[in-house]
Design a protein around this motif. Structure first.
Motif, PDB file in Angstrom:
ATOM      1  N   ARG A  82      33.045  38.998  36.648  1.00  0.00           N
ATOM      2  CA  ARG A  82      32.092  39.567  37.608  1.00  0.00           C
ATOM      3  C   ARG A  82      32.077  41.094  37.525  1.00  0.00           C
ATOM      4  NH1 ARG A  82      34.359  35.523  40.947  1.00  0.00           N
ATOM      5  NH2 ARG A  82      35.714  37.043  41.981  1.00  0.00           N
ATOM      6  N   LEU A  83      33.263  41.686  37.414  1.00  0.00           N
ATOM      7  CA  LEU A  83      33.358  43.143  37.409  1.00  0.00           C
ATOM      8  C   LEU A  83      32.818  43.748  36.116  1.00  0.00           C
ATOM      9  CD1 LEU A  83      36.890  43.568  39.048  1.00  0.00           C
ATOM     10  CD2 LEU A  83      34.691  44.244  40.034  1.00  0.00           C
TER      11      LEU A  83
ATOM     12  N   ALA B 238      37.036  36.853  38.309  1.00  0.00           N
ATOM     13  CA  ALA B 238      36.821  38.162  38.934  1.00  0.00           C
ATOM     14  C   ALA B 238      36.559  39.217  37.859  1.00  0.00           C
ATOM     15  CB  ALA B 238      38.037  38.544  39.770  1.00  0.00           C
TER      16      ALA B 238
ATOM     17  N   ARG C  44      41.511  42.394  44.387  1.00  0.00           N
ATOM     18  CA  ARG C  44      40.687  42.194  45.585  1.00  0.00           C
ATOM     19  C   ARG C  44      39.550  41.201  45.315  1.00  0.00           C
ATOM     20  NH1 ARG C  44      40.514  47.090  46.673  1.00  0.00           N
ATOM     21  NH2 ARG C  44      38.588  47.645  45.609  1.00  0.00           N
ATOM     22  N   SER C  45      38.907  41.337  44.157  1.00  0.00           N
ATOM     23  CA  SER C  45      37.820  40.435  43.806  1.00  0.00           C
ATOM     24  C   SER C  45      38.321  39.012  43.582  1.00  0.00           C
ATOM     25  CB  SER C  45      37.121  40.940  42.534  1.00  0.00           C
ATOM     26  OG  SER C  45      36.056  40.107  42.179  1.00  0.00           O
TER      27      SER C  45
ATOM     28  N   ASP D 226      40.778  37.784  45.248  1.00  0.00           N
ATOM     29  CA  ASP D 226      41.355  37.376  46.526  1.00  0.00           C
ATOM     30  C   ASP D 226      42.861  37.156  46.427  1.00  0.00           C
ATOM     31  OD1 ASP D 226      41.212  36.896  49.239  1.00  0.00           O
ATOM     32  OD2 ASP D 226      40.903  34.737  49.002  1.00  0.00           O
TER      33      ASP D 226
ATOM     34  N   GLU E  15      40.976  46.651  42.416  1.00  0.00           N
ATOM     35  CA  GLU E  15      39.695  45.997  42.675  1.00  0.00           C
ATOM     36  C   GLU E  15      39.640  44.619  42.021  1.00  0.00           C
ATOM     37  OE1 GLU E  15      36.292  48.050  41.154  1.00  0.00           O
ATOM     38  OE2 GLU E  15      37.348  48.707  39.345  1.00  0.00           O
TER      39      GLU E  15
END
Length: 222
Positions: free
Chosen positions: A39-40, A36, A56-57, A59, A53
Motif C-alpha cells: 500500500r505504501l 502494508a 502503523r499501516s 496495525d 509508518e
C-alpha cells in the motif's frame, strides 16, 4: 504407566499446538507487513518509507516489527524470497502432475521443469504485487536487482535440483547472469508499458529466451 505416558503425550500435543499457533501468528504478522508495504510503495518512494509508518499501516507496533526484521531492506528480501519459493513450488507441482500423467500412460521419460510455468508465476507475482512492480522492476539499479533477485533465484533453483548436473561452474554463471539480465529487462519494459501485454504472452517470451540460452549453453559445453 499408561496414565503417565498419556500425560506426556498431552503435554507434547500441547506444545505442538502452541508451536503451530506461534507459527500462524508469525505468518499473520508478516502478511500484514507485506500488504502494508504494498500500500505504501504505491504512493511513495521505497527510500521514504519508515518503519514507524509501515508498522502503523500494518496495525502493529515497532517492537513487533523488530521481532521479525532489522530493517525494511531485510523485510523486502524476505518478501522476494517468499515469492520465489512459491513460484518454484508451482513449478515442482506441475512436474509432479506431468510425471503422474506420463506414468499412467506407461511412459517413463524424465520430466523437465517447464519454463513457461515458472515465468507465468513470476508474471502473476509482478501483476499482483505493487512492491515488486514499483521497486524491483522500475527504480532498483541493475546491480542491486541482480543481488536481490537473480542470485537468490539461481541458488534456489540449484538447491531444488532443477538444473542439469552439467549446468555448473563459472561459464554457467555467466550464461545465467546474461539470461536473467535479458529477462529482467523484458519484465522491466512490460511494467513500464503498464502491463498491457497479457501475463501468458510475457511468460512465453521469457520461456523462449530461457530455452534459447539453454541450447546455446549446451552447444558450448559440447
Amino acid at each position: 504407566r499408561r496414565r503417565e505416558s498419556g500425560a506426556k503425550r498431552d503435554m507434547n500435543d500441547g506444545s505442538m499446538v502452541k508451536s503451530k499457533r506461534v507459527d500462524r501468528r508469525v505468518l499473520k504478522t508478516k502478511k500484514a507487513l507485506f500488504e502494508a508495504f504494498d500500500r505504501l510503495i504505491a504512493v511513495k518512494d521505497y527510500d521514504k518509507i519508515t518503519i514507524s509508518e509501515l508498522a502503523r499501516s500494518a496495525d502493529i507496533d515497532r517492537k513487533t516489527f523488530y521481532l521479525h526484521y532489522s530493517s525494511i531492506d531485510e523485510m523486502f528480501d524476505d518478501r522476494v524470497d517468499n515469492i520465489v519459493s512459491d513460484i518454484l513450488d508451482s513449478v515442482e507441482e506441475d512436474m509432479r502432475r506431468r510425471a503422474y500423467d506420463e506414468a499412467a500412460e506407461g511412459h517413463l521419460e524424465d520430466i523437465e521443469p517447464d519454463p513457461y510455468i515458472f515465468f507465468l508465476g513470476i508474471s502473476r507475482a509482478v501483476r499482483e504485487s505493487a512492491s515488486v512492480r514499483n521497486h524491483v522492476f522500475t527504480v532498483m539499479p541493475a546491480e542491486k536487482l541482480t543481488e536481490k533477485l537473480v542470485h537468490p533465484l539461481v541458488a534456489e533453483i540449484r538447491k531444488r535440483g532443477m538444473l542439469p548436473t552439467e549446468a555448473k561452474g563459472p561459464v554457467f554463471d555467466i550464461y545465467a547472469a546474461s539470461l536473467m539480465g535479458g529477462i529482467i529487462g523484458a519484465y522491466g519494459a512490460w511494467v513500464k508499458s503498464g502491463l498491457e501485454v497479457p501475463d501468458e504472452e510475457i511468460s512465453s517470451v521469457a520461456a523462449r529466451m530461457m530455452e534459447a540460452c539453454g541450447r546455446e549453453f549446451t552447444r558450448y559445453e559440447r
